[in-house]
Design a protein around this motif. Sequence first.
Motif, PDB file in Angstrom:
ATOM      1  N   VAL A  55       8.268  88.180 -23.059  1.00  0.00           N
ATOM      2  CA  VAL A  55       9.634  88.528 -23.443  1.00  0.00           C
ATOM      3  C   VAL A  55      10.012  87.812 -24.733  1.00  0.00           C
ATOM      4  O   VAL A  55      10.559  88.398 -25.662  1.00  0.00           O
ATOM      5  N   GLY A  56       9.702  86.514 -24.798  1.00  0.00           N
ATOM      6  CA  GLY A  56      10.050  85.739 -25.981  1.00  0.00           C
ATOM      7  C   GLY A  56       9.322  86.182 -27.231  1.00  0.00           C
ATOM      8  O   GLY A  56       9.847  86.088 -28.335  1.00  0.00           O
ATOM      9  N   ASN A  57       8.098  86.701 -27.058  1.00  0.00           N
ATOM     10  CA  ASN A  57       7.316  87.129 -28.221  1.00  0.00           C
ATOM     11  C   ASN A  57       8.023  88.207 -29.028  1.00  0.00           C
ATOM     12  O   ASN A  57       7.824  88.326 -30.238  1.00  0.00           O
ATOM     13  N   ASN A  58       8.840  89.019 -28.369  1.00  0.00           N
ATOM     14  CA  ASN A  58       9.544  90.085 -29.069  1.00  0.00           C
ATOM     15  C   ASN A  58      10.617  89.557 -30.009  1.00  0.00           C
ATOM     16  O   ASN A  58      11.120  90.300 -30.861  1.00  0.00           O
ATOM     17  N   LEU A  59      10.984  88.295 -29.831  1.00  0.00           N
ATOM     18  CA  LEU A  59      12.024  87.708 -30.666  1.00  0.00           C
ATOM     19  C   LEU A  59      11.459  86.785 -31.732  1.00  0.00           C
ATOM     20  O   LEU A  59      12.207  86.192 -32.489  1.00  0.00           O
ATOM     21  N   MET A  60      10.136  86.675 -31.776  1.00  0.00           N
ATOM     22  CA  MET A  60       9.507  85.787 -32.750  1.00  0.00           C
ATOM     23  C   MET A  60       9.629  86.397 -34.143  1.00  0.00           C
ATOM     24  O   MET A  60       9.109  87.470 -34.418  1.00  0.00           O
ATOM     25  N   ARG A  61      10.338  85.712 -35.009  1.00  0.00           N
ATOM     26  CA  ARG A  61      10.517  86.180 -36.385  1.00  0.00           C
ATOM     27  C   ARG A  61      10.272  85.027 -37.353  1.00  0.00           C
ATOM     28  O   ARG A  61      10.908  83.988 -37.253  1.00  0.00           O
ATOM     29  N   GLY A  62       9.343  85.209 -38.252  1.00  0.00           N
ATOM     30  CA  GLY A  62       9.147  84.240 -39.319  1.00  0.00           C
ATOM     31  C   GLY A  62       8.663  82.879 -38.881  1.00  0.00           C
ATOM     32  O   GLY A  62       8.939  81.879 -39.548  1.00  0.00           O
ATOM     33  N   VAL A  63       7.937  82.804 -37.762  1.00  0.00           N
ATOM     34  CA  VAL A  63       7.397  81.511 -37.341  1.00  0.00           C
ATOM     35  C   VAL A  63       6.276  81.115 -38.294  1.00  0.00           C
ATOM     36  O   VAL A  63       5.374  81.900 -38.570  1.00  0.00           O
ATOM     37  N   ALA A  64       6.322  79.892 -38.800  1.00  0.00           N
ATOM     38  CA  ALA A  64       5.334  79.443 -39.774  1.00  0.00           C
ATOM     39  C   ALA A  64       4.906  78.011 -39.470  1.00  0.00           C
ATOM     40  O   ALA A  64       5.662  77.233 -38.891  1.00  0.00           O
ATOM     41  N   ILE A  65       3.676  77.690 -39.834  1.00  0.00           N
ATOM     42  CA  ILE A  65       3.198  76.321 -39.677  1.00  0.00           C
ATOM     43  C   ILE A  65       3.903  75.425 -40.689  1.00  0.00           C
ATOM     44  O   ILE A  65       3.929  75.715 -41.885  1.00  0.00           O
ATOM     45  N   LYS A  66       4.477  74.355 -40.209  1.00  0.00           N
ATOM     46  CA  LYS A  66       5.195  73.415 -41.071  1.00  0.00           C
ATOM     47  C   LYS A  66       4.342  72.195 -41.387  1.00  0.00           C
ATOM     48  O   LYS A  66       4.470  71.587 -42.444  1.00  0.00           O
ATOM     49  N   TYR A  67       3.470  71.840 -40.447  1.00  0.00           N
ATOM     50  CA  TYR A  67       2.655  70.634 -40.641  1.00  0.00           C
ATOM     51  C   TYR A  67       1.496  70.663 -39.660  1.00  0.00           C
ATOM     52  O   TYR A  67       1.618  71.213 -38.561  1.00  0.00           O
ATOM     53  N   LYS A  68       0.368  70.075 -40.053  1.00  0.00           N
ATOM     54  CA  LYS A  68      -0.766  69.943 -39.144  1.00  0.00           C
ATOM     55  C   LYS A  68      -1.528  68.674 -39.485  1.00  0.00           C
ATOM     56  O   LYS A  68      -1.609  68.265 -40.651  1.00  0.00           O
ATOM     57  N   THR A  69      -2.075  68.055 -38.458  1.00  0.00           N
ATOM     58  CA  THR A  69      -2.846  66.840 -38.690  1.00  0.00           C
ATOM     59  C   THR A  69      -3.793  66.625 -37.519  1.00  0.00           C
ATOM     60  O   THR A  69      -3.591  67.185 -36.431  1.00  0.00           O
ATOM     61  N   LYS A  70      -4.854  65.840 -37.761  1.00  0.00           N
ATOM     62  CA  LYS A  70      -5.794  65.480 -36.709  1.00  0.00           C
ATOM     63  C   LYS A  70      -5.685  63.985 -36.464  1.00  0.00           C
ATOM     64  O   LYS A  70      -5.789  63.181 -37.393  1.00  0.00           O
ATOM     65  N   ILE A  71      -5.449  63.617 -35.206  1.00  0.00           N
ATOM     66  CA  ILE A  71      -5.236  62.219 -34.850  1.00  0.00           C
ATOM     67  C   ILE A  71      -6.270  61.808 -33.819  1.00  0.00           C
ATOM     68  O   ILE A  71      -6.513  62.536 -32.851  1.00  0.00           O
ATOM     69  N   MET A  72      -6.881  60.651 -33.994  1.00  0.00           N
ATOM     70  CA  MET A  72      -7.813  60.129 -33.008  1.00  0.00           C
ATOM     71  C   MET A  72      -7.024  59.370 -31.947  1.00  0.00           C
ATOM     72  O   MET A  72      -6.330  58.405 -32.255  1.00  0.00           O
ATOM     73  N   HIS A  73      -7.087  59.841 -30.695  1.00  0.00           N
ATOM     74  CA  HIS A  73      -6.350  59.162 -29.625  1.00  0.00           C
ATOM     75  C   HIS A  73      -6.933  57.759 -29.448  1.00  0.00           C
ATOM     76  O   HIS A  73      -8.154  57.598 -29.298  1.00  0.00           O
ATOM     77  N   PRO A  74      -6.088  56.727 -29.459  1.00  0.00           N
ATOM     78  CA  PRO A  74      -6.612  55.356 -29.450  1.00  0.00           C
ATOM     79  C   PRO A  74      -7.304  54.947 -28.158  1.00  0.00           C
ATOM     80  O   PRO A  74      -8.097  54.014 -28.158  1.00  0.00           O
ATOM     81  N   VAL A  75      -7.020  55.633 -27.048  1.00  0.00           N
ATOM     82  CA  VAL A  75      -7.653  55.280 -25.777  1.00  0.00           C
ATOM     83  C   VAL A  75      -8.897  56.117 -25.533  1.00  0.00           C
ATOM     84  O   VAL A  75      -9.970  55.601 -25.212  1.00  0.00           O
ATOM     85  N   THR A  76      -8.793  57.433 -25.696  1.00  0.00           N
ATOM     86  CA  THR A  76      -9.929  58.312 -25.413  1.00  0.00           C
ATOM     87  C   THR A  76     -10.950  58.326 -26.544  1.00  0.00           C
ATOM     88  O   THR A  76     -12.122  58.631 -26.330  1.00  0.00           O
ATOM     89  N   GLY A  77     -10.484  58.034 -27.772  1.00  0.00           N
ATOM     90  CA  GLY A  77     -11.370  58.103 -28.923  1.00  0.00           C
ATOM     91  C   GLY A  77     -11.660  59.519 -29.369  1.00  0.00           C
ATOM     92  O   GLY A  77     -12.490  59.745 -30.250  1.00  0.00           O
ATOM     93  N   LEU A  78     -10.979  60.491 -28.762  1.00  0.00           N
ATOM     94  CA  LEU A  78     -11.193  61.896 -29.082  1.00  0.00           C
ATOM     95  C   LEU A  78     -10.141  62.393 -30.069  1.00  0.00           C
ATOM     96  O   LEU A  78      -8.993  61.916 -30.060  1.00  0.00           O
ATOM     97  N   PRO A  79     -10.504  63.355 -30.911  1.00  0.00           N
ATOM     98  CA  PRO A  79      -9.521  63.890 -31.855  1.00  0.00           C
ATOM     99  C   PRO A  79      -8.498  64.779 -31.152  1.00  0.00           C
ATOM    100  O   PRO A  79      -8.825  65.495 -30.203  1.00  0.00           O
ATOM    101  N   VAL A  80      -7.280  64.702 -31.603  1.00  0.00           N
ATOM    102  CA  VAL A  80      -6.211  65.576 -31.124  1.00  0.00           C
ATOM    103  C   VAL A  80      -5.700  66.366 -32.321  1.00  0.00           C
ATOM    104  O   VAL A  80      -5.225  65.787 -33.290  1.00  0.00           O
ATOM    105  N   MET A  81      -5.844  67.698 -32.265  1.00  0.00           N
ATOM    106  CA  MET A  81      -5.318  68.553 -33.319  1.00  0.00           C
ATOM    107  C   MET A  81      -3.842  68.814 -33.013  1.00  0.00           C
ATOM    108  O   MET A  81      -3.498  69.249 -31.914  1.00  0.00           O
ATOM    109  N   LEU A  82      -2.989  68.539 -33.963  1.00  0.00           N
ATOM    110  CA  LEU A  82      -1.556  68.725 -33.774  1.00  0.00           C
ATOM    111  C   LEU A  82      -1.027  69.691 -34.826  1.00  0.00           C
ATOM    112  O   LEU A  82      -1.246  69.500 -36.027  1.00  0.00           O
TER     113      LEU A  82
END
Length: 461
Positions: A375-402
Amino acid sequence: MNKLSKTALWIAMFATAASVNGQNAGTAPVEIVDVQTMINNWYEKHPTIKESGFFMRDGKQVLVVEGTASISKKASEKGFQLSRTIAYEKAFLEAKKQCVKFQSERIETDLELKMSKPEQGRIDEEIDRLVKDGIEKSDAAKVAQAMNSDNPASKEADTLNTPSAKSEKIVSNQLDQAIKASGGDPNQAQSKEKVAQILTSSSFKSNIKSMAAAKCVGMQVIVSFEAVSSPNDQGKMGVIAVQSDLMKSVSEAFASGNWKYVPKGEPGKAVGEYIPKSDQAALLGSMGTRIVRDEDGDYHILSFGQATPASKGGTAEDIAWKEADLKSRNQISSFLGEQVTNNQRYSSREETRGLPDADEIVATGDSSDESIRAVGNNLMRGVAIKYKTKIMHPVTGLPVMLVVTNMSAKGLKGAATMAAPPKLEDQTKKSAPANNAPTPKTENLKSSDSFVKEGMTGKDF
């Protein structure tokens, strides 16, 4: 825990994206790895909120509530990232339940006060309130007249086209009918005792709770917390959320496309400035959606999506980027779909059938619910990526894509209304790929045995 790890923990805890969370000079470091303690500390920094459960914004009360939930997976287990997200959503659900409980009590008091005045007094008071909120007087008069008319809610759909307005209208009409059944005239002033007696019935209690749930739809997280004490710890997520009449109106307008009854906000700042780009730990602790105002006072939805690669390698990371992007967009579509779906629930109810179940309303909006997203998808207008970064989680040591996506109110011009959504179509399949934003660099948080962090703080409105 060694000295270096303790120092890293201390820095992670008290480095923050918002000045209101700053550390007082001279405070001795205290090792804290418990989410509820972190929430309590937040309240200690805001003693007025701690005492009353509110803060004031533009002369209006803004309700403050909290929620916590355990992460089902250990930090060292596969699926930890997904469990973090689910725990965040559960914590938010608990906050919503707190909101409903408070609003239920408030509605009963408000109805007693409202009915203590004759009909014209109720209309005049409602017009004055809306005008003070920045609504044009002619529009305010339409709302007040519709709310106090003898018509069923369905006859006032053009004006009362939101879940909160429809629920209030239905309860008000039922109250009028109960007064008539007792031999009274609902157009005249009623004693508080008489109204209170009517409201104590089980049917009214249920409907008031549903009306309260409608008022809580659209509430926003202003700060989130995460505490993971070790790789073998499941950890917890926590949120502090806020709710106000303005938030309710703005969230409903995002879904309806009708901004006529929403006053323009005061100027904020450039949307990108709300993203704590310089504080990677705060970004890692940020999930879900936030409503913010830009420098022109226009509203935006920011959505924080996260994903972890299933394995090492470029292909797995590419998939994780797409998952984070999709998660971010799904959160916006779920936010919009929540408003639409609940509006349809209220629209399908006749006066005598009562309102939808409050627990069902509160639970709506899970970003994993495909029917809500559709239902919500029908109202999606002009959604754009504002920022992205990759962070290494300090406990797991695994990358987190944000991935942070943005939807602006201006981009919703011509969007379908909540009352009549267009034919369903899965817009997420057409989402722009995550790599349409600048390629991010990897941010390495210091490795530590634990991670305790406040996430992004939203604008308090």
